[in-house]
Design a protein around this motif. Structure first.
Motif, PDB file in Angstrom:
ATOM      1  N   SER A 157       0.831  -1.213   0.000  1.00 51.57           N
ATOM      2  CA  SER A 157       0.000   0.000   0.000  1.00 51.57           C
ATOM      3  C   SER A 157       0.860   1.257   0.000  1.00 51.57           C
ATOM      4  CB  SER A 157      -0.944   0.001   1.197  1.00 51.57           C
ATOM      5  OG  SER A 157      -0.258   0.233   2.409  1.00 51.57           O
ATOM      6  N   ASP A 256     -11.913  -3.280   3.356  1.00 49.53           N
ATOM      7  CA  ASP A 256     -11.987  -2.417   2.179  1.00 49.53           C
ATOM      8  C   ASP A 256     -12.819  -1.183   2.531  1.00 49.53           C
ATOM      9  OD1 ASP A 256     -12.428  -1.182  -0.262  1.00 49.53           O
ATOM     10  OD2 ASP A 256     -12.795  -3.053  -1.338  1.00 49.53           O
ATOM     11  N   SER A 258     -13.229   1.544   0.572  1.00 53.47           N
ATOM     12  CA  SER A 258     -13.510   2.355  -0.614  1.00 53.47           C
ATOM     13  C   SER A 258     -14.924   2.929  -0.600  1.00 53.47           C
ATOM     14  CB  SER A 258     -13.288   1.523  -1.876  1.00 53.47           C
ATOM     15  OG  SER A 258     -14.100   0.360  -1.878  1.00 53.47           O
ATOM     16  N   THR A 267      -6.733   2.160  -2.093  1.00 54.21           N
ATOM     17  CA  THR A 267      -6.794   0.749  -1.752  1.00 54.21           C
ATOM     18  C   THR A 267      -6.863   0.685  -0.230  1.00 54.21           C
ATOM     19  OG1 THR A 267      -5.726  -1.430  -2.019  1.00 54.21           O
ATOM     20  CG2 THR A 267      -4.282   0.437  -1.617  1.00 54.21           C
ATOM     21  N   LEU A 308      -7.288  -2.233  -6.235  1.00 53.52           N
ATOM     22  CA  LEU A 308      -7.032  -0.810  -6.448  1.00 53.52           C
ATOM     23  C   LEU A 308      -8.268  -0.159  -7.056  1.00 53.52           C
ATOM     24  CD1 LEU A 308      -3.389  -0.767  -7.880  1.00 53.52           C
ATOM     25  CD2 LEU A 308      -4.147  -0.848  -5.503  1.00 53.52           C
TER      26      LEU A 308
END
Length: 374
Positions: A157, A256, A258, A267, A308
């Motif tokens: 990362s 995650d 996102s 990410t 990603l």
């Protein structure tokens, strides 16, 4: 998660675990088990697992990732599980575990470092129960500890962050100044350095594992200092929210993230507890449980980074994929030399890597980290 004292933590980490929380249906065929020379039969109905979490299961991070592992146990093994969320790292955990045992749990998973001494006490009191403690270093005949080398994923990362930054100032919102967090910052910074030697990683401490407001405040302060990417070692998504609102980029942690910051997240560094929990419960069911310390990395699938996002730089996918494959092949390690600390002292010479013992006692920053350990 894990409190002060993790100085010796993890050279011993995940042991075969067991699960409880919620309910599931289904039965399994009896499995013969050798017990004191005699054969007995164990089925899924003989195992009931209890999970104890330090935060809410909808925290979007640490506790949620463990709860997803619990649900996988229910789905794959068809056993009943119980769980308790938002349990402080105090004697309260002892009460919760006792209640679970009273309800028939013969496997207990305690997913926070500060639970360790209480779980050790209970393991002595209830020798017939199998205990699994996350992130600690103590074991007993009926107690294992478990964790993962999250530094592998942190390094990857960091590469994404290093490729994305334009200001060469990357912020990092960190919980506690203990070896676990420090070596994570170092791994992230080394990943940054591998692709962008000019970039720095600025650290801000919150001294709290789970405090979304404080996390967001620390992230905002780092952005105001010129950081255009934020990383984090926190249980919630406060830093992601700060990045989303301020129009910069972010790297999530635990799960995650996102969805929390769709316009900011590049990410996330993620845990995959399900396979470990399933295998741990199976070991109790088939009679193969043995106390151990479990600490594996990306090669075991327990840690990784999430896919990603569209926000990641175009070249990042190829760079990360190549580095990850090198890790899987054993050709790349997060802490391979040469590594120099903030004072200019060489900590790891070229051709070698930081030992597990030194990782577990890490109390120094690499040379591209800006901040103090306090």
């Amino acid at each position: 998660m894990f409190k002060k004292g993790l100085k010796k933590v993890l050279a011993m980490t995940i042991a075969l675990a067991c699960v409880f929380t919620g309910c599931a249906s289904g039965t399994a065929a009896p499995t013969p088990v050798e017990e004191n020379g005699a054969t007995s039969e164990v089925t899924n109905q003989d195992v009931k697992a209890g999970f104890i979490f330090m935060g809410p299961v909808a925290d979007g991070g640490w506790s949620q990732s463990h709860n997803e592992g619990r649900l996988q146990v229910e789905e794959e093994l068809g056993i009943e599980t119980l769980y308790k969320e938002s349990v402080p790292e105090t004697q309260e955990v002892e009460k919760v575990a006792r209640d679970m045992i009273d309800q028939g749990c013969n496997v207990i998973f305690a997913a926070s470092f500060g639970y360790m001494d209480y779980i050790e006490k209970l393991a002595k009191e209830f020798p017939e129960v199998k205990f699994f403690h996350c992130s600690g270093y103590k074991t007993a005949e009926n107690m294992s500890n478990y964790f993962g080398k999250i530094e592998d994923a942190r390094y990857l990362s960091g590469m994404v962050a290093g490729l994305k930054t334009e200001s060469n100032q990357i912020g990092y919102v960190a919980a506690m100044p203990i070896p676990e967090v420090i070596r994570g910052i170092n791994a992230f910074a080394l990943g940054v350095k591998a692709v962008n030697p000019e970039a720095q990683v600025k650290v801000s401490w919150t001294n709290a594992w789970y405090d979304p407001a404080k996390e967001k405040e620390a992230g905002t302060a780092l952005i105001d200092q010129g950081c255009d990417v934020l990383g984090q070692h926190q249980n919630a998504a406060g830093a992601q929210q700060a990045a989303e609102e301020k129009g910069v980029w972010s790297i999530g942690y635990h799960a995650d993230m996102s969805a929390v910051a769709p316009n900011a997240n590049l990410t996330s560094v993620v845990w995959n507890w399900g396979p470990y929990y399933v295998n741990a419960v199976k070991s109790v069911m088939d009679g193969t449980f043995k106390s151990e310390s479990y600490w594996e990395g990306i090669n075991a699938g327990i840690v990784d980074i999430s896919p990603l996002t569209k926000n990641a730089p175009a070249e990042a996918a190829a760079v990360v994929d190549a580095a990850k494959q090198q890790m899987l092949d054993g050709a790349l390690h997060a802490f391979q030399g040469p590594i120099v600390d903030q004072t200019g002292t060489e900590r790891v010479p070229a051709g070698s890597e930081l030992s597990n013992e030194d990782q577990l006692a890490c109390d120094w920053f690499v040379d591209n980290v800006v901040g103090e350990i306090n």
